[in-house]
Structure formats: structure tokens, C-alpha cells
Design a protein around this motif. Structure first.
Motif, PDB file in Angstrom:
ATOM      1  N   ASP A   6      59.875  49.139 -73.885  1.00 32.86           N
ATOM      2  CA  ASP A   6      61.225  48.943 -73.340  1.00 32.86           C
ATOM      3  C   ASP A   6      61.903  47.879 -74.187  1.00 32.86           C
ATOM      4  OD1 ASP A   6      60.829  50.759 -71.367  1.00 32.86           O
ATOM      5  OD2 ASP A   6      60.484  49.283 -69.774  1.00 32.86           O
ATOM      6  N   MET A   7      63.108  48.162 -74.636  1.00 34.04           N
ATOM      7  CA  MET A   7      63.759  47.255 -75.583  1.00 34.04           C
ATOM      8  C   MET A   7      65.228  47.052 -75.208  1.00 34.04           C
ATOM      9  SD  MET A   7      64.115  47.920 -79.677  1.00 34.04           S
ATOM     10  CE  MET A   7      65.813  48.484 -79.708  1.00 34.04           C
ATOM     11  N   VAL A   8      65.695  45.818 -75.310  1.00 32.76           N
ATOM     12  CA  VAL A   8      67.127  45.530 -75.141  1.00 32.76           C
ATOM     13  C   VAL A   8      67.751  45.502 -76.536  1.00 32.76           C
ATOM     14  CG1 VAL A   8      68.816  43.825 -74.343  1.00 32.76           C
ATOM     15  CG2 VAL A   8      66.722  44.227 -73.014  1.00 32.76           C
ATOM     16  N   THR A   9      68.763  46.332 -76.731  1.00 33.08           N
ATOM     17  CA  THR A   9      69.400  46.385 -78.052  1.00 33.08           C
ATOM     18  C   THR A   9      70.350  45.198 -78.225  1.00 33.08           C
ATOM     19  OG1 THR A   9      71.355  47.582 -77.344  1.00 33.08           O
ATOM     20  CG2 THR A   9      69.411  48.921 -77.896  1.00 33.08           C
ATOM     21  N   VAL A  10      70.840  45.012 -79.439  1.00 34.79           N
ATOM     22  CA  VAL A  10      71.764  43.889 -79.666  1.00 34.79           C
ATOM     23  C   VAL A  10      73.116  44.120 -78.986  1.00 34.79           C
ATOM     24  CG1 VAL A  10      70.705  43.106 -81.812  1.00 34.79           C
ATOM     25  CG2 VAL A  10      72.529  44.813 -81.902  1.00 34.79           C
ATOM     26  N   ASP A  11      73.329  45.311 -78.427  1.00 30.34           N
ATOM     27  CA  ASP A  11      74.528  45.547 -77.608  1.00 30.34           C
ATOM     28  C   ASP A  11      74.255  45.314 -76.126  1.00 30.34           C
ATOM     29  OD1 ASP A  11      75.994  46.233 -79.822  1.00 30.34           O
ATOM     30  OD2 ASP A  11      75.339  48.333 -79.730  1.00 30.34           O
ATOM     31  N   GLY A  12      73.039  44.886 -75.815  1.00 29.04           N
ATOM     32  CA  GLY A  12      72.694  44.615 -74.423  1.00 29.04           C
ATOM     33  C   GLY A  12      72.366  45.875 -73.641  1.00 29.04           C
TER      34      GLY A  12
ATOM     35  N   GLY B 222      58.142  45.336 -87.239  1.00 30.49           N
ATOM     36  CA  GLY B 222      58.444  43.971 -86.807  1.00 30.49           C
ATOM     37  C   GLY B 222      59.564  43.896 -85.791  1.00 30.49           C
ATOM     38  N   GLY B 223      60.089  42.671 -85.624  1.00 28.44           N
ATOM     39  CA  GLY B 223      61.103  42.415 -84.595  1.00 28.44           C
ATOM     40  C   GLY B 223      62.512  42.686 -85.079  1.00 28.44           C
ATOM     41  N   ASN B 224      62.695  43.737 -85.848  1.00 23.19           N
ATOM     42  CA  ASN B 224      63.994  44.002 -86.487  1.00 23.19           C
ATOM     43  C   ASN B 224      64.997  44.763 -85.625  1.00 23.19           C
ATOM     44  OD1 ASN B 224      64.457  43.377 -89.505  1.00 23.19           O
ATOM     45  ND2 ASN B 224      62.284  43.871 -89.405  1.00 23.19           N
ATOM     46  N   PHE B 225      64.542  45.379 -84.519  1.00 22.80           N
ATOM     47  CA  PHE B 225      65.378  46.415 -83.920  1.00 22.80           C
ATOM     48  C   PHE B 225      65.963  46.062 -82.559  1.00 22.80           C
ATOM     49  CE2 PHE B 225      61.976  48.043 -86.574  1.00 22.80           C
ATOM     50  CZ  PHE B 225      62.738  48.536 -87.621  1.00 22.80           C
ATOM     51  N   GLY B 226      65.373  45.100 -81.867  1.00 28.03           N
ATOM     52  CA  GLY B 226      65.854  44.714 -80.545  1.00 28.03           C
ATOM     53  C   GLY B 226      64.840  43.786 -79.913  1.00 28.03           C
ATOM     54  N   VAL B 227      65.105  43.402 -78.659  1.00 26.27           N
ATOM     55  CA  VAL B 227      64.179  42.509 -77.947  1.00 26.27           C
ATOM     56  C   VAL B 227      63.293  43.378 -77.060  1.00 26.27           C
ATOM     57  CG1 VAL B 227      63.963  40.512 -76.441  1.00 26.27           C
ATOM     58  CG2 VAL B 227      66.018  40.783 -77.878  1.00 26.27           C
ATOM     59  N   VAL B 228      62.009  43.434 -77.377  1.00 29.26           N
ATOM     60  CA  VAL B 228      61.098  44.270 -76.584  1.00 29.26           C
ATOM     61  C   VAL B 228      60.704  43.475 -75.341  1.00 29.26           C
ATOM     62  CG1 VAL B 228      58.903  45.503 -76.529  1.00 29.26           C
ATOM     63  CG2 VAL B 228      60.268  45.473 -78.633  1.00 29.26           C
TER      64      VAL B 228
ATOM     65  N   VAL C 164      71.896  41.164 -86.768  1.00 24.55           N
ATOM     66  CA  VAL C 164      71.919  39.994 -85.885  1.00 24.55           C
ATOM     67  C   VAL C 164      70.502  39.427 -85.737  1.00 24.55           C
ATOM     68  CG1 VAL C 164      72.345  39.288 -83.490  1.00 24.55           C
ATOM     69  CG2 VAL C 164      73.931  40.839 -84.641  1.00 24.55           C
ATOM     70  N   LEU C 165      69.524  40.353 -85.751  1.00 24.13           N
ATOM     71  CA  LEU C 165      68.113  39.942 -85.662  1.00 24.13           C
ATOM     72  C   LEU C 165      67.578  39.855 -87.084  1.00 24.13           C
ATOM     73  CD1 LEU C 165      67.225  42.522 -82.896  1.00 24.13           C
ATOM     74  CD2 LEU C 165      67.121  40.051 -82.561  1.00 24.13           C
ATOM     75  N   ARG C 166      67.665  38.677 -87.676  1.00 22.21           N
ATOM     76  CA  ARG C 166      67.241  38.572 -89.082  1.00 22.21           C
ATOM     77  C   ARG C 166      66.139  37.544 -89.293  1.00 22.21           C
ATOM     78  NH1 ARG C 166      72.921  36.619 -91.606  1.00 22.21           N
ATOM     79  NH2 ARG C 166      73.577  38.451 -90.465  1.00 22.21           N
ATOM     80  N   PHE C 167      65.646  36.968 -88.161  1.00 13.71           N
ATOM     81  CA  PHE C 167      64.562  35.988 -88.289  1.00 13.71           C
ATOM     82  C   PHE C 167      63.239  36.729 -88.101  1.00 13.71           C
ATOM     83  CE2 PHE C 167      68.409  34.042 -86.663  1.00 13.71           C
ATOM     84  CZ  PHE C 167      68.700  33.235 -87.755  1.00 13.71           C
ATOM     85  N   ASN C 168      62.855  37.410 -89.138  1.00 18.78           N
ATOM     86  CA  ASN C 168      61.678  38.284 -89.131  1.00 18.78           C
ATOM     87  C   ASN C 168      61.453  38.670 -90.590  1.00 18.78           C
ATOM     88  OD1 ASN C 168      63.830  40.165 -89.599  1.00 18.78           O
ATOM     89  ND2 ASN C 168      64.055  40.396 -87.381  1.00 18.78           N
ATOM     90  N   HIS C 169      60.469  39.526 -90.855  1.00 20.36           N
ATOM     91  CA  HIS C 169      60.367  40.090 -92.204  1.00 20.36           C
ATOM     92  C   HIS C 169      61.500  41.112 -92.258  1.00 20.36           C
ATOM     93  CE1 HIS C 169      56.772  37.872 -92.872  1.00 20.36           C
ATOM     94  NE2 HIS C 169      56.221  38.367 -91.792  1.00 20.36           N
TER      95      HIS C 169
END
Ligand SMILES: Cc1cc2nc3c(=O)[nH]c(=O)nc-3n(C[C@H](O)[C@H](O)[C@H](O)COP(=O)(O)OP(=O)(O)OC[C@H]3O[C@@H](n4cnc5c(N)ncnc54)[C@H](O)[C@@H]3O)c2cc1C
Length: 466
Positions: A163-169, A190-196, A450-455
Motif C-alpha cells: 500500500d503506497m501513498v503517492t506524492v499527490d496524496g 528503492g523509495g523512489n515512487f511513493g511512501v509505502v 519530489v522523492l529524491r533522497f534515495n538512490h
């Protein structure tokens, strides 16, 4: 960030919202690696998925970049950022086991120890890593290497849905049937796509008792130990995991006092199959050479999974590198033995891990985790306590990395690399073909990066309106 903006967010969250002026801010921005010293504008300590949705929407309204904190164990410090928002999931540690279906639902901030604690109540386990305080989220999203790799593959190979929250919420679910391309990307991208916010895993019957322990040899015998391990691993049972670990013996219960502080090469042995076959399975390892000590014995899985905690307590300074080496021939063995015999600090360790069987039987394009070849993962864990040693220790790791690269396939395990490890290596891990596919998924779910603190994966360029 202005106080009234923080207050606005406080009004929307059940969890705590911390700005730089707040008590608790400094503790909340601390991560595992003491080298990391970042100052986010705001830390949202979420208590549930609804909090994550609100925090993401707020960050977007305020134009903030977002870092996501799971267990905070990334040595690269990717769980923190300067100026942006940290979505901190460390209070979301729930684990729910469905014993009938052998599935486990795990919240995005859970630690490996949380998972083992709950699954073991039902005699089940998920293949994860080797230290109980590592976060399940970062570990899974970039792979997940541990003792069950031979039998059950990587952690991400056992993921059923997320389950993931996208950067659009927006809240979405990815699985083999729902958003399969996102599901592919989450298993290694990695954590590039949303908040799992939660993961669903397949679990396996394992434990509660196992056979495990260390077989210690003088570091001078490292070439023979590595050669033996290589030959033994080629035919060892799938339920058996044996790595080599270069250490300075810690002052721990399982180490006899006379060896404390001594440089050693140890075989870290774990058998998680039927107990009636356990002693026979580990016998060849115990009979090799004349171990200085042999701590192999029956113990609960949860104890085995925290045995290495003592080597890597939080709060030390760290710099790491790793390399997948296709084979351990005489040249590679001599190089690894020489490196392992000359560690730059007493806390530094090197793990030589066979990477084979179930982990390499997965087709290379089935998941975004790219490395599926039989090989050896050489993982250099450099840690020290005094900042005065930082330059020397970092230089040593860089030099060591260069030596290992000569023997490597060019692939590093991204979960075990430090911040300024060359970005080319990150790209090389995925390769151009896979990276192009990942970039398409990134463009769909996080087109503004927006999620760029990752590989980090740059979003593919898209025509306006497409
Ligand atoms: C002491 C120690 C032992 C380790 N042992 C092993 C091991 O045995 N096997 C192994 O494979 N690895 C191991 N690792 C490496 C570990 O897998 C990585 O450090 C991993 O990133 C840790 O995940 P985390 O959630 O704790 O990290 P974090 O620092 O919280 O996050 C790491 C990355 O994942 C992203 N992320 C975290 N949570 C989420 C989420 N919920 N949704 C989206 N993105 C998220 C972050 O943004 C960041 O980019 C170890 C690390 C340490 C420090």
C-alpha cells in the motif's frame, strides 16, 4: 518554515509535528549513521496512513521536497534531508500475521525484530536481514539479503503487495494483479515512487528453534577459510546459511573472554531447517580446521536474528561499500583475506556472503532488483567512534572499494553503499534498459522527483499533457 504553517499541519495529524524550535527535533533527526547531520524544515511523525496522506499534501502545498524515514538505517542517510519534509514512519511498527494463509501485513516503519517477534508466535518467518533494528521498508524496497536467501530468495521476492501513498496524496495498492508495473518497480527500485505505508509478505514455516553460532579461526588462516567456504557453499543444503565475517571479537556472551578484541575470521552458521537434521548439516563446517571457539548451538530464531546487533550499535560513524564478485578464485581470496586482515578500526567488519540458489533463480526481469547472478557479496562495514578518524577510515574504504571493483561485475548492493559512492555505480546496478523502465514508472508516480533522497531515478521526460 513559519510557526503558523507548522500549526496548520499539527491540526491535520494525529502524530507529532516537529520544527527546528521544538524539543524532540534533534532526537528525531538523528539516524543510525552518526555521520549524517541533516536539518529538515519539518518532521511529521505519522501514526497512520491518513497522517501520511495529510503530510504529503501539506509538503506539496508548501513546495517541500520529501524524505521518508522507515528504520533510519540507510548508511547513506537517505531517511533525512536538509530543508524539506521528513515523513517519519518510525511510530508505525504494526505487524499482523494471518497464519492460515501464511501472509504477514507489516507497517512501513517496522523493524526486522518487530516482524520476527510476531511471526514467530505462529512458527513463521519472512526472509529478511541480519540485524534486528534494520527497517523492513528500506531493506525490502532495495532487495533484502539475509540467512534465508538460499532457500527463499530476497525479501522483495517474498513481497505480495504494498500500500503506497503517492506524492499527490492518493492511496494505491500494487501487486501482481493491481498496478503490476509499480509492483515490479517497488521490488528493487528503492523509495523512489511513493511512501509505502504497509507491505504484505509471504511467510514460511521456520523455527522457533534453530542451530546457529560462530566458528572462529585466526585471521592468518583467512585464505583457507574462504576457500573452504567457497567449496562447501557449492553443495550446502538450502536450509543452511554460512558467511565469513572478519571481525575484532566483541565483548559478547558468545565469545570466550580470552578472544575479546582479537582479529578473527569467523564462519557465521545458521541452520533453519528441521532440527533433527541440523547437527548433521553443520558438521562439515565444525570439522574444518581447528576453530579457536565453536559457539554453534540451538537457540530461538529471534535470538539468532539479533546476534549481530552487538557488532553494529547505533550512533557510530559509518562509511560502507560493497561489491558482487562473480567467483572466489585464488586472486580474489588473497585480496579479501589481505583486506580483512588489515581493518582500519576495531569496529570494522567484512561480510563475505554467498549469493546464489533461490535469489539467482528469479528471472532477471521479474523484479527491478537487477543482480541475479551466482556470486559473492563482499560487504565492507567500516565504523569508528572518533571524528578524527573519519578521513582515514573513509579513504581506506574507497581504496578497498577500488580493489574489490577489479574483481567485481560492476555491481554493488545499493542497500550497503554510502552517500558519495559514485552515482555511476547506482546507474550500473540497474543498467540502461532497466533504468529506462524504472524512469517510466517514476514519471508516472513522481514526475517532479519530489522523492529524491534515495538512490535516485530521474523521471522519464514526457510530452506535456501525455
Ligand atoms: C547495522 C545494519 C545492518 C544491516 N543489515 C542488512 C542485512 O542483513 N541485509 C540487507 O539486505 N541490508 C542490511 N542493511 C542495509 C539496509 O537494508 C538498508 O540500510 C535499508 O535502507 C534500511 O532500511 P530502513 O527502512 O531502516 O532505512 P531508512 O534509512 O529509513 O530508509 C532507506 C531508504 O528507503 C526509503 N524508505 C524508507 N522507508 C520507506 C517507506 N516506508 N516508503 C518508501 N520509501 C521508504 C528512504 O526514503 C530511503 O531512501 C543493514 C544496515 C545496517 C545499518
Amino acid at each position: 518554515m513559519k510557526n503558523d504553517a507548522l500549526d496548520r499541519l499539527r491540526g491535520k495529524l494525529l502524530g507529532e509535528v516537529l520544527g527546528p524550535q521544538d524539543a524532540g527535533y534533534d532526537a528525531a533527526r538523528r539516524v543510525y549513521n552518526a555521520m549524517i547531520d541533516k536539518r529538515p524544515a519539518v518532521i511529521a511523525r505519522c501514526l497512520g496512513t491518513a497522517d501520511v496522506v495529510q503530510a504529503v499534501r501539506f509538503a506539496r502545498e508548501e513546495g517541500l521536497l520529501i524524505a521518508v524515514r522507515g528504520g533510519g538505517h540507510s548508511v547513506a542517510g537517505h531517511a533525512m534531508c536538509d530543508d524539506g519534509m521528513v515523513i517519519d514512519l518510525s511510530l508505525m511498527r504494526g505487524v499482523h500475521v494471518d497464519p492460515a494463509n501464511r501472509t504477514v501485513r507489516v507497517q512501513g516503519g517496522a523493524l526486522l525484530g518487530d516482524v520476527d517477534r510476531e511471526t514467530q508466535l505462529h512458527g513463521l518467518a519472512i526472509p529478511t536481514g541480519q540485524m534486528s533494528e534494520t527497517g523492513i521498508a528500506g531493506l525490502t524496497l532495495n532487495g533484502g539479503v539475509g540467512m534465508m536467501l538460499h532457500k527463499h530468495g530476497l525479501t522483495c521476492d517474498n513481497l505480495l503487495s504494498a500500500d503506497m501513498v503517492t506524492v499527490d496524496g492518493e492511496l494505491v495498492t500494487a501487486s501482481a494483479d493491481r498496478r503490476p508495473e509499480l509492483f515490479w518497480a517497488l521490488r528493487g527500485g528503492g523509495g523512489n515512487f511513493g511512501v509505502v505505508t504497509s507491505f504484505e509478505f509471504r511467510a514460511h514455516p521456520v523455527g522457533p528453534m534453530m542451530l546457529a553460532g560462530f566458528l572462529a579461526h585466526p585471521v592468518e588462516e583467512a585464505p583457507q577459510v574462504l576457500e573452504f567456504l567457497r567449496d562447501f557453499s557449492a553443495t550446502s543444503p538450502a536450509h543452511l546459511s554460512a558467511d565469513a565475517l572478519f571481525i575484532h571479537a566483541p565483548e559478547a556472551d558468545f565469545v570466550p573472554k580470552e578472544f575479546w578484541g582479537m582479529p578473527l575470521v569467523t564462519l557465521f552458521v545458521r541452520y533453519f531447517g528441521p532440527m533433527e537434521q541440523a547437527w548433521e548439516a553443520v558438521q562439515p563446517l565444525r570439522e574444518f580446521g581447528t576453530p579457536l571457539y565453536d559457539s554453534v548451538g540451538p537457540m530461538p530464531l529471534v535470538a539468532v536474528q539479533s546476534m549481530l546487533d552487538t557488532f553494529t550499535p547505533a550512533g557510530n560513524l559509518h562509511y560502507w561499500t560493497s561489491e558482487f564478485v562473480p567467483s572466489l578464485g585464488p586472486e580474489q581470496i588473497a585480496a579479501v583475506a589481505a583486506i580483512g586482515s588489515d581493518l582500519p578500526s576495531s569496529l570494522t567488519t567484512i561480510n563475505v556472503h554467498p549469493f546464489d540458489t533461490a535469489a539467482t533463480e528469479v528471472p532477471p526481469d521479474a523484479t527491478a532488483f537487477a543482480h541475479r547472478e551466482d556470486s559473492w557479496l563482499i560487504h565492507v562495514i567500516c565504523q569508528w567512534k572518533d571524528e578524527a578518524d573519519s578521513e582515514r577510515c573513509r579513504d581506506w574504504v574507497k581504496q578497498t572499494g577500488k580493489i574489490l571493483k577489479r574483481f567485481g561485475s560492476g555491481n554493488t548492493y545499493l542497500n550497503t553503499t554510502s552517500e558519495d559512492d559514485e552515482t555511476d555505480r547506482v546507474r550500473a546496478f540497474w543498467n540502461e534498459h532497466r533504468l529506462a523502465r524504472l524512469a517510466e514508472v517514476k514519471a508516472e508516480y513522481d514526475p517532479e522527483n519530489v522523492l529524491r533522497f534515495n538512490h535516485n531515478i530521474s523521471p522519464a521526460a514526457r510530452e506535456p499533457g501525455s
